[in-house]
Design a protein around this motif. Sequence first.
Motif, short mmCIF file in Angstrom:
data_model
loop_
_atom_site.label_atom_id
_atom_site.label_comp_id
_atom_site.label_asym_id
_atom_site.label_seq_id
_atom_site.Cartn_x
_atom_site.Cartn_y
_atom_site.Cartn_z
N ALA A 47 0.83 -1.21 0.00
CA ALA A 47 0.00 0.00 0.00
C ALA A 47 0.86 1.26 0.00
O ALA A 47 0.58 2.22 -0.73
CB ALA A 47 -0.93 0.00 1.21
N TYR A 48 1.93 1.26 0.79
CA TYR A 48 2.82 2.42 0.81
C TYR A 48 3.56 2.59 -0.51
O TYR A 48 3.81 3.71 -0.95
CB TYR A 48 3.83 2.30 1.96
N THR A 49 3.90 1.49 -1.15
CA THR A 49 4.58 1.56 -2.45
C THR A 49 3.67 2.21 -3.50
O THR A 49 4.09 3.11 -4.24
CB THR A 49 4.97 0.14 -2.93
N VAL A 50 2.42 1.78 -3.54
CA VAL A 50 1.46 2.35 -4.48
C VAL A 50 1.16 3.81 -4.14
O VAL A 50 1.07 4.66 -5.03
CB VAL A 50 0.16 1.51 -4.48
N ALA A 51 1.04 4.10 -2.84
CA ALA A 51 0.75 5.47 -2.41
C ALA A 51 1.90 6.41 -2.77
O ALA A 51 1.68 7.57 -3.14
CB ALA A 51 0.49 5.50 -0.91
N ARG A 52 3.14 5.93 -2.67
CA ARG A 52 4.29 6.77 -3.03
C ARG A 52 4.26 7.10 -4.52
O ARG A 52 4.53 8.24 -4.92
CB ARG A 52 5.59 6.06 -2.67
N ARG A 53 3.95 6.10 -5.34
CA ARG A 53 3.86 6.35 -6.79
C ARG A 53 2.76 7.37 -7.09
O ARG A 53 2.94 8.25 -7.94
CB ARG A 53 3.59 5.04 -7.52
N GLY A 126 6.84 3.18 7.21
CA GLY A 126 6.35 2.81 5.88
C GLY A 126 6.88 3.70 4.77
O GLY A 126 7.44 3.20 3.78
N PRO A 127 6.74 5.03 4.91
CA PRO A 127 7.31 5.92 3.90
C PRO A 127 8.81 5.78 3.74
O PRO A 127 9.32 5.85 2.62
CB PRO A 127 6.94 7.32 4.42
N LEU A 128 9.53 5.56 4.84
CA LEU A 128 10.98 5.36 4.75
C LEU A 128 11.31 4.11 3.95
O LEU A 128 12.22 4.11 3.11
CB LEU A 128 11.58 5.22 6.16
N TYR A 129 10.57 3.04 4.21
CA TYR A 129 10.87 1.76 3.59
C TYR A 129 10.74 1.82 2.07
O TYR A 129 11.54 1.21 1.35
CB TYR A 129 9.94 0.68 4.15
N VAL A 130 9.71 2.53 1.59
CA VAL A 130 9.50 2.57 0.15
C VAL A 130 10.27 3.71 -0.53
O VAL A 130 10.29 3.79 -1.76
CB VAL A 130 7.99 2.70 -0.18
N HIS A 131 10.90 4.57 0.28
CA HIS A 131 11.64 5.70 -0.31
C HIS A 131 13.15 5.48 -0.30
O HIS A 131 13.85 5.92 -1.21
CB HIS A 131 11.30 6.98 0.46
N TYR A 132 13.66 4.82 0.74
CA TYR A 132 15.10 4.64 0.89
C TYR A 132 15.46 3.15 0.91
O TYR A 132 14.73 2.34 1.49
CB TYR A 132 15.60 5.28 2.18
N ASP A 133 16.57 2.82 0.32
CA ASP A 133 17.08 1.45 0.33
C ASP A 133 18.07 1.31 1.46
O ASP A 133 19.24 1.69 1.33
CB ASP A 133 17.73 1.13 -1.02
N LEU A 134 17.63 0.79 2.59
CA LEU A 134 18.45 0.64 3.79
C LEU A 134 18.45 -0.82 4.22
O LEU A 134 17.56 -1.59 3.84
CB LEU A 134 17.90 1.50 4.94
N PRO A 135 19.42 -1.23 5.02
CA PRO A 135 19.33 -2.56 5.63
C PRO A 135 18.05 -2.66 6.45
O PRO A 135 17.60 -1.67 7.04
CB PRO A 135 20.58 -2.63 6.53
N ILE A 184 -2.60 5.92 5.12
CA ILE A 184 -1.43 5.64 4.29
C ILE A 184 -1.27 6.70 3.20
O ILE A 184 -0.15 7.15 2.90
CB ILE A 184 -1.52 4.22 3.69
N TYR A 185 -2.38 7.11 2.62
CA TYR A 185 -2.35 8.14 1.58
C TYR A 185 -1.78 9.46 2.13
O TYR A 185 -0.84 10.03 1.55
CB TYR A 185 -3.77 8.35 1.06
N LEU A 186 -2.33 9.95 3.24
CA LEU A 186 -1.88 11.22 3.81
C LEU A 186 -0.49 11.11 4.43
O LEU A 186 0.34 12.02 4.30
CB LEU A 186 -2.89 11.70 4.87
N ASN A 187 -0.23 9.99 5.08
CA ASN A 187 1.08 9.75 5.69
C ASN A 187 2.19 9.77 4.65
O ASN A 187 3.24 10.41 4.83
CB ASN A 187 1.02 8.39 6.40
N THR A 188 1.94 9.11 3.53
CA THR A 188 2.92 9.07 2.45
C THR A 188 3.12 10.45 1.84
O THR A 188 4.25 10.89 1.60
CB THR A 188 2.48 8.08 1.36
N TRP A 189 2.02 11.15 1.58
CA TRP A 189 2.08 12.48 0.97
C TRP A 189 2.88 13.45 1.84
O TRP A 189 3.74 14.18 1.34
CB TRP A 189 0.67 13.00 0.75
#
Length: 208
Positions: A47-53, A126-135, A184-189
């Motif tokens: 859901a966060y991946t789709v919301a980021r897009r 959630g937003p961090l996970y889909v925005h940054y590639d971290l361990p 998720i929508y507002l959090n991601t935005w």
Amino acid sequence: MSHPAMSMKVQAVCSEIFWAARLNLMWIAFTVLGGVVFGIGPATVAAYTVARRHARGESIHWGDFWGVYRREFVRASLLILPVAVLATVLIGNYLYLSAAGPSMGTLRIATFVALIALAGVGAYVGPLYVHYDLPLWAYWPKATQLALMRPASSVLLLLVLSSIAYATAVLPVLAPVVGVGAWIYLNTWLCQRFFEENEARLHSKGNS
């Protein structure tokens, strides 16, 4: 404001609400698909991946939800599930202590503070996970750092979360329609803008 302009704004708002409702239904469906316990992690990450897009103005193909869900099943579960269990325990303790009366006031307040802290940090994960590639292990510490470094942003996120929680509590019919999807929508935005501001600040310092 002219009537056509107002009509376009209303249509845009309705379109976003409809989009959040679809996101919410996808999240519910795929959470249930995984038996809830094993579905909540990958469904949340999808859901966060789709919301980021969507927040970035990219085209959305809802079939991608399944692709992310399947690809991230194990990793997303490891990221989300332990904290979901912790949140469930804290909520259960808070309800128990609230029912126990004034004698448990101190423990009840401490549990409530722990819940607020967990929500404040979790709002970034959630937003961090889909925005940054971290361990995998680095996301929660990074989210904690952001929550402490950006107190105003953290308070704003908590206000949005509490507003959605209050709305769904007053009108339970909203929960299966837009509850989690709206968050998720507002959090991601919001987090996308926080990340952009933070990256611009760091870039400016690097060039100074």
